[in-house]
Design a protein around this motif. Structure first.
Motif, PDB file in Angstrom:
ATOM      1  N   TYR A 503       0.836  -1.210   0.000  1.00  0.00           N
ATOM      2  CA  TYR A 503       0.000   0.000   0.000  1.00  0.00           C
ATOM      3  C   TYR A 503       0.867   1.255   0.000  1.00  0.00           C
ATOM      4  CZ  TYR A 503      -3.669  -3.281   1.216  1.00  0.00           C
ATOM      5  OH  TYR A 503      -4.535  -4.344   1.194  1.00  0.00           O
ATOM      6  N   ARG A 504       0.502   2.195  -0.838  1.00  0.00           N
ATOM      7  CA  ARG A 504       1.168   3.504  -0.833  1.00  0.00           C
ATOM      8  C   ARG A 504       0.546   4.411   0.220  1.00  0.00           C
ATOM      9  NH1 ARG A 504       3.144   7.256  -4.779  1.00  0.00           N
ATOM     10  NH2 ARG A 504       3.743   9.144  -3.640  1.00  0.00           N
ATOM     11  N   TYR A 505      -0.800   4.346   0.326  1.00  0.00           N
ATOM     12  CA  TYR A 505      -1.504   5.249   1.236  1.00  0.00           C
ATOM     13  C   TYR A 505      -2.348   4.458   2.235  1.00  0.00           C
ATOM     14  CZ  TYR A 505      -0.296   8.858  -2.173  1.00  0.00           C
ATOM     15  OH  TYR A 505       0.382   9.698  -3.002  1.00  0.00           O
ATOM     16  N   PHE A 506      -2.489   5.060   3.412  1.00  0.00           N
ATOM     17  CA  PHE A 506      -3.356   4.524   4.464  1.00  0.00           C
ATOM     18  C   PHE A 506      -4.309   5.644   4.903  1.00  0.00           C
ATOM     19  CE2 PHE A 506       0.690   2.360   4.558  1.00  0.00           C
ATOM     20  CZ  PHE A 506       0.355   1.015   4.659  1.00  0.00           C
ATOM     21  N   PHE A 507      -5.594   5.459   4.589  1.00  0.00           N
ATOM     22  CA  PHE A 507      -6.615   6.422   5.018  1.00  0.00           C
ATOM     23  C   PHE A 507      -7.154   5.969   6.371  1.00  0.00           C
ATOM     24  CE2 PHE A 507      -6.466   7.149   0.498  1.00  0.00           C
ATOM     25  CZ  PHE A 507      -6.777   8.491   0.336  1.00  0.00           C
ATOM     26  N   VAL A 508      -7.035   6.832   7.370  1.00  0.00           N
ATOM     27  CA  VAL A 508      -7.450   6.489   8.725  1.00  0.00           C
ATOM     28  C   VAL A 508      -8.533   7.458   9.178  1.00  0.00           C
ATOM     29  CG1 VAL A 508      -6.733   6.225  11.121  1.00  0.00           C
ATOM     30  CG2 VAL A 508      -5.169   5.567   9.268  1.00  0.00           C
ATOM     31  N   HIS A 509      -9.664   6.909   9.625  1.00  0.00           N
ATOM     32  CA  HIS A 509     -10.704   7.751  10.209  1.00  0.00           C
ATOM     33  C   HIS A 509     -10.857   7.351  11.671  1.00  0.00           C
ATOM     34  CE1 HIS A 509     -14.773   9.419  11.007  1.00  0.00           C
ATOM     35  NE2 HIS A 509     -14.358  10.358  10.184  1.00  0.00           N
ATOM     36  N   LYS A 510     -10.402   8.228  12.537  1.00  0.00           N
ATOM     37  CA  LYS A 510     -10.388   7.915  13.967  1.00  0.00           C
ATOM     38  C   LYS A 510     -10.336   9.207  14.775  1.00  0.00           C
ATOM     39  CE  LYS A 510      -7.827   5.162  17.387  1.00  0.00           C
ATOM     40  NZ  LYS A 510      -7.783   6.214  18.433  1.00  0.00           N
ATOM     41  N   GLU A 511     -11.204   9.294  15.755  1.00  0.00           N
ATOM     42  CA  GLU A 511     -11.129  10.401  16.703  1.00  0.00           C
ATOM     43  C   GLU A 511      -9.949  10.148  17.640  1.00  0.00           C
ATOM     44  OE1 GLU A 511     -12.827  13.115  16.723  1.00  0.00           O
ATOM     45  OE2 GLU A 511     -14.456  12.656  15.312  1.00  0.00           O
ATOM     46  N   GLY A 512      -8.985  11.049  17.620  1.00  0.00           N
ATOM     47  CA  GLY A 512      -7.799  10.843  18.434  1.00  0.00           C
ATOM     48  C   GLY A 512      -6.692  10.184  17.635  1.00  0.00           C
ATOM     49  N   PRO A 513      -5.456  10.241  18.134  1.00  0.00           N
ATOM     50  CA  PRO A 513      -4.300   9.726  17.389  1.00  0.00           C
ATOM     51  C   PRO A 513      -4.212   8.207  17.411  1.00  0.00           C
ATOM     52  CG  PRO A 513      -3.630  10.521  19.539  1.00  0.00           C
ATOM     53  CD  PRO A 513      -5.088  10.856  19.412  1.00  0.00           C
ATOM     54  N   LEU A 514      -3.512   7.677  16.425  1.00  0.00           N
ATOM     55  CA  LEU A 514      -3.195   6.259  16.406  1.00  0.00           C
ATOM     56  C   LEU A 514      -2.104   5.960  17.435  1.00  0.00           C
ATOM     57  CD1 LEU A 514      -2.981   5.399  12.587  1.00  0.00           C
ATOM     58  CD2 LEU A 514      -4.651   4.504  14.200  1.00  0.00           C
ATOM     59  N   PRO A 515      -2.001   4.728  17.910  1.00  0.00           N
ATOM     60  CA  PRO A 515      -0.851   4.358  18.743  1.00  0.00           C
ATOM     61  C   PRO A 515       0.461   4.624  17.998  1.00  0.00           C
ATOM     62  CG  PRO A 515      -2.535   2.650  18.812  1.00  0.00           C
ATOM     63  CD  PRO A 515      -2.972   3.631  17.766  1.00  0.00           C
ATOM     64  N   ALA A 516       1.499   5.018  18.719  1.00  0.00           N
ATOM     65  CA  ALA A 516       2.758   5.444  18.094  1.00  0.00           C
ATOM     66  C   ALA A 516       3.375   4.351  17.231  1.00  0.00           C
ATOM     67  CB  ALA A 516       3.739   5.890  19.180  1.00  0.00           C
ATOM     68  N   ASN A 517       3.186   3.105  17.570  1.00  0.00           N
ATOM     69  CA  ASN A 517       3.811   1.998  16.839  1.00  0.00           C
ATOM     70  C   ASN A 517       2.835   1.266  15.925  1.00  0.00           C
ATOM     71  OD1 ASN A 517       2.247   0.890  18.836  1.00  0.00           O
ATOM     72  ND2 ASN A 517       3.727  -0.711  19.410  1.00  0.00           N
ATOM     73  N   PHE A 518       1.756   1.918  15.543  1.00  0.00           N
ATOM     74  CA  PHE A 518       0.707   1.233  14.786  1.00  0.00           C
ATOM     75  C   PHE A 518       1.248   0.660  13.476  1.00  0.00           C
ATOM     76  CE2 PHE A 518      -2.941   0.976  11.898  1.00  0.00           C
ATOM     77  CZ  PHE A 518      -3.848   0.283  12.680  1.00  0.00           C
ATOM     78  N   PHE A 519       2.084   1.419  12.757  1.00  0.00           N
ATOM     79  CA  PHE A 519       2.636   0.965  11.477  1.00  0.00           C
ATOM     80  C   PHE A 519       4.062   0.421  11.626  1.00  0.00           C
ATOM     81  CE2 PHE A 519      -0.539   4.151  10.028  1.00  0.00           C
ATOM     82  CZ  PHE A 519      -1.297   3.321   9.220  1.00  0.00           C
ATOM     83  N   ALA A 520       4.445   0.060  12.830  1.00  0.00           N
ATOM     84  CA  ALA A 520       5.812  -0.395  13.072  1.00  0.00           C
ATOM     85  C   ALA A 520       6.145  -1.623  12.210  1.00  0.00           C
ATOM     86  CB  ALA A 520       5.989  -0.725  14.546  1.00  0.00           C
ATOM     87  N   ASN A 521       7.318  -1.592  11.554  1.00  0.00           N
ATOM     88  CA  ASN A 521       7.774  -2.703  10.729  1.00  0.00           C
ATOM     89  C   ASN A 521       9.263  -2.541  10.467  1.00  0.00           C
ATOM     90  OD1 ASN A 521       8.215  -1.703   7.635  1.00  0.00           O
ATOM     91  ND2 ASN A 521       6.657  -0.447   8.663  1.00  0.00           N
ATOM     92  N   ASP A 522       9.878  -3.567   9.917  1.00  0.00           N
ATOM     93  CA  ASP A 522      11.306  -3.518   9.627  1.00  0.00           C
ATOM     94  C   ASP A 522      11.589  -3.428   8.135  1.00  0.00           C
ATOM     95  OD1 ASP A 522      10.498  -6.000   8.851  1.00  0.00           O
ATOM     96  OD2 ASP A 522      11.868  -7.117  10.169  1.00  0.00           O
ATOM     97  N   GLU A 523      10.577  -3.003   7.341  1.00  0.00           N
ATOM     98  CA  GLU A 523      10.723  -2.950   5.884  1.00  0.00           C
ATOM     99  C   GLU A 523      10.677  -1.525   5.331  1.00  0.00           C
ATOM    100  OE1 GLU A 523       8.700  -7.127   4.431  1.00  0.00           O
ATOM    101  OE2 GLU A 523       7.428  -5.344   4.565  1.00  0.00           O
ATOM    102  N   CYS A 524       9.672  -0.739   5.762  1.00  0.00           N
ATOM    103  CA  CYS A 524       9.405   0.547   5.115  1.00  0.00           C
ATOM    104  C   CYS A 524       9.180   1.639   6.152  1.00  0.00           C
ATOM    105  CB  CYS A 524       8.164   0.450   4.213  1.00  0.00           C
ATOM    106  SG  CYS A 524       8.227  -0.881   2.995  1.00  0.00           S
ATOM    107  N   ASP A 525       9.432   2.864   5.725  1.00  0.00           N
ATOM    108  CA  ASP A 525       9.105   4.033   6.542  1.00  0.00           C
ATOM    109  C   ASP A 525       7.685   4.483   6.216  1.00  0.00           C
ATOM    110  OD1 ASP A 525      11.656   4.110   7.647  1.00  0.00           O
ATOM    111  OD2 ASP A 525      12.424   5.270   5.940  1.00  0.00           O
TER     112      ASP A 525
END
Length: 544
Positions: A503-525
């Protein structure tokens, strides 16, 4: 005072019904000018008022609507050999959704895809009301009840954006009209017409097909007296039943069903967890939430007026069949089955029209004697009640308009996100908060991110291409990549399991921030591109 012309014949058929209805509602004056035209004019204004609703919100909060627009956009690009997604999806012509998409496609070449789908939905609404009026005239029903044909179109099916079901609704009503003619006077010509119209209806929507065919069979059983004549008149329905069986077998054996995603949507639910179902359909006429119960006094008034007007049940007893079939669906059909939700609920669309079609105006002698023997205030009961039910529709439509306007402001941030994206990319839709405070429905934001697919030639998961019925479907080998579980549980996102790298883009609909490590991985920024209101756009950038 107009005198009858000697030798003239009294009106018959629909003209007689309209004349009798006018005589049943005495005028304010001898000329009858006001009462003769004002209720009909207000009915037409009501219908046109409803047509405006489709154009208020550029991106309507109508559940599945964005997915259907995305399907049309994807279909157009595939046919133009301009789609970057031709390796993962293909066109599926054997679908009961064919007619809706086929009608929207040519419109999409001369206007934006969203406008094409909205225009088709508006024309379907106008066609539904017109076909109900035509069928009512055929049955010599009461024209004062025509306003009952309006509100159901904007109920639960509208709120959930059931595009193909709504497009099929006028086709189903026209089929029932034709089936009644055939059941009354069977002929080979009308029988062929029933078969051809039924085939078109099947490729419009399978559920409307089953409903209207059940009504058609009911007409035959009521209108034909002997067993032999019933069996002969049922002949056109036999190949329609075989078509339905053939599709059921094909869809069950289709290789596309091998994907795990289908199993995730293959629950079965009767919807009888409590007794609220008994009272559900009159509420669902107006919308999908408990708040729609505020319009129960309006539906109660609509149910009462034919009795207050002393209308009679139509002498043609077959006129009761559509309402009986609606009642059977209401009480016996499941809520969820074969990957399809809101099964019985969507037939709230037909509840008020089927009820109105049962009634015929009072006999002329009874209407005339009642008008002559009652005081003025009592004689005005007819028009006052007619204005009251029209006013109830206006209140409902005005409420819809206000909520749609409020949603436009509430969802304005999506414009900012889309402006930050490049076209032709793959995106993941992560909706933590589905509901809208402005439009007051639980699924308004479910598929709003699919506007990226509809407007910028991207591809957004979860995508309707995963299901059997849509016209554009995943190729069988691509089903394993579909992250269906995230539709219900976006918090369960896992970079490896859900193929985050693609995925190039992630559309997030959420009141309040995501957890800091939600997209944590060892492949991509993964970086936050923009945050606006409840919307956030994240982008996958460099990968190692």
């Amino acid at each position: 005072m107009n005198m009858p012309v000697e030798g003239s014949t009294p009106p018959s058929g629909p003209a007689r019904a309209e004349t009798v209805a006018s005589s049943a509602t005495p005028s304010f004056s001898r000329g009858g000018s006001l009462i003769a035209w004002l209720p009909r004019a207000l009915f037409i204004v009501t219908v046109l008022y409803g047509a405006v609703l489709f154009w208020i919100a550029p991106r309507p909060p109508l559940g599945d609507f964005a997915q259907h627009v995305g399907q049309v956009a994807l279909l157009r690009d595939l046919l133009d050999h301009a789609s970057p997604w031709k390796n993962i999806v293909h066109i599926n012509l054997f679908t009961p959704y064919l007619i809706g998409y086929a009608l929207a496609l040519p419109l999409a070449y001369v206007m934006p895809v969203a406008a094409a789908v909205k225009l088709l939905m508006m024309l379907s609404y106008l066609g539904f009301v017109a076909s109900c009026v035509g069928f009512r005239r055929h049955l010599n029903g009461d024209p004062r009840l025509d306003v009952l044909f309006v509100p159901g179109f904007f109920g639960v099916s509208f709120a959930w954006g059931l595009f193909t079901f709504l497009v099929a609704a006028p086709v189903g009503m026209l089929f029932m009209w034709l089936a009644h003619r055939f059941a009354t006077t069977p002929s080979v010509r009308l029988g062929v017409g029933v078969f051809l119209a039924g085939t078109v209806m099947f490729f419009s929507h399978a559920l409307v097909f089953l409903f209207a065919c059940a009504v058609g069979v009911g007409f035959v059983l009521v209108k034909q007296r002997s067993l032999a004549s019933k069996m002969r008149a049922l002949a056109p329905f036999v190949p329609l039943g075989l078509l339905c069986i053939a599709y059921a077998i094909w869809s069950h054996t289709s290789s596309s069903l091998a994907g795990e995603v289908i199993t995730a949507h293959d629950d079965f639910d009767w919807g009888w967890t409590n007794w609220k179902r008994v009272f559900s359909l009159p509420v669902l006429v107006w919308g999908p939430t408990k708040e729609s119960a505020m319009f129960l006094p309006v539906v109660a008034l609509m149910a009462a007026v034919p009795w207050l007007w002393r209308d009679r049940i139509n002498p043609d007893r077959a006129a009761v069949v559509p309402f009986l079939v609606v009642a059977i669906v209401w009480l016996l059909a499941p809520s969820t089955a074969v990957g399809t939700v809101f099964l019985y609920q969507r037939f709230a669309l037909f509840l008020l029209p089927a009820y109105a079609l049962m009634f015929a105006v009072p006999k002329p002698s009874h209407a005339a004697s009642t008008a002559a023997s009652t005081p003025l205030l009592r004689s005005l009961r007819g028009p006052v009640l007619q204005f009251a039910i029209i006013a109830g529709c206006w209140i409902f439509l005005a409420d819809q308009a206000v909520r749609l306007h409020r949603f436009v402001a509430e969802n304005a941030a999506l414009d900012q996100l889309l402006a930050k994206t490049e076209p032709g990319q793959r995106a993941l839709n992560l909706v933590f908060d589905r509901g809208s405070d402005a439009y007051r429905t639980p699924g308004a934001y479910m598929h709003q991110a699919v506007w990226y697919q509809a407007e910028k030639h991207g591809f957004v998961d979860l995508n309707f291409a995963v299901f059997v019925a849509p016209i554009v479907r995943f190729r069988p080998e691509q089903f394993a990549l579909q992250p269906s579980r995230l539709e219900e549980s976006p918090q369960a996102f896992d970079w490896k399991m859900d193929h985050g790298r693609m995925y190039r883009y992630f559309f997030v609909h959420k009141e309040g921030p995501l957890p800091a490590n939600f997209f944590a991985n060892d492949e991509c920024d993964v970086a936050l591109v923009i945050n606006s209101g409840a919307w956030s756009l994240y982008e996958r950038r460099t990968c190692r």
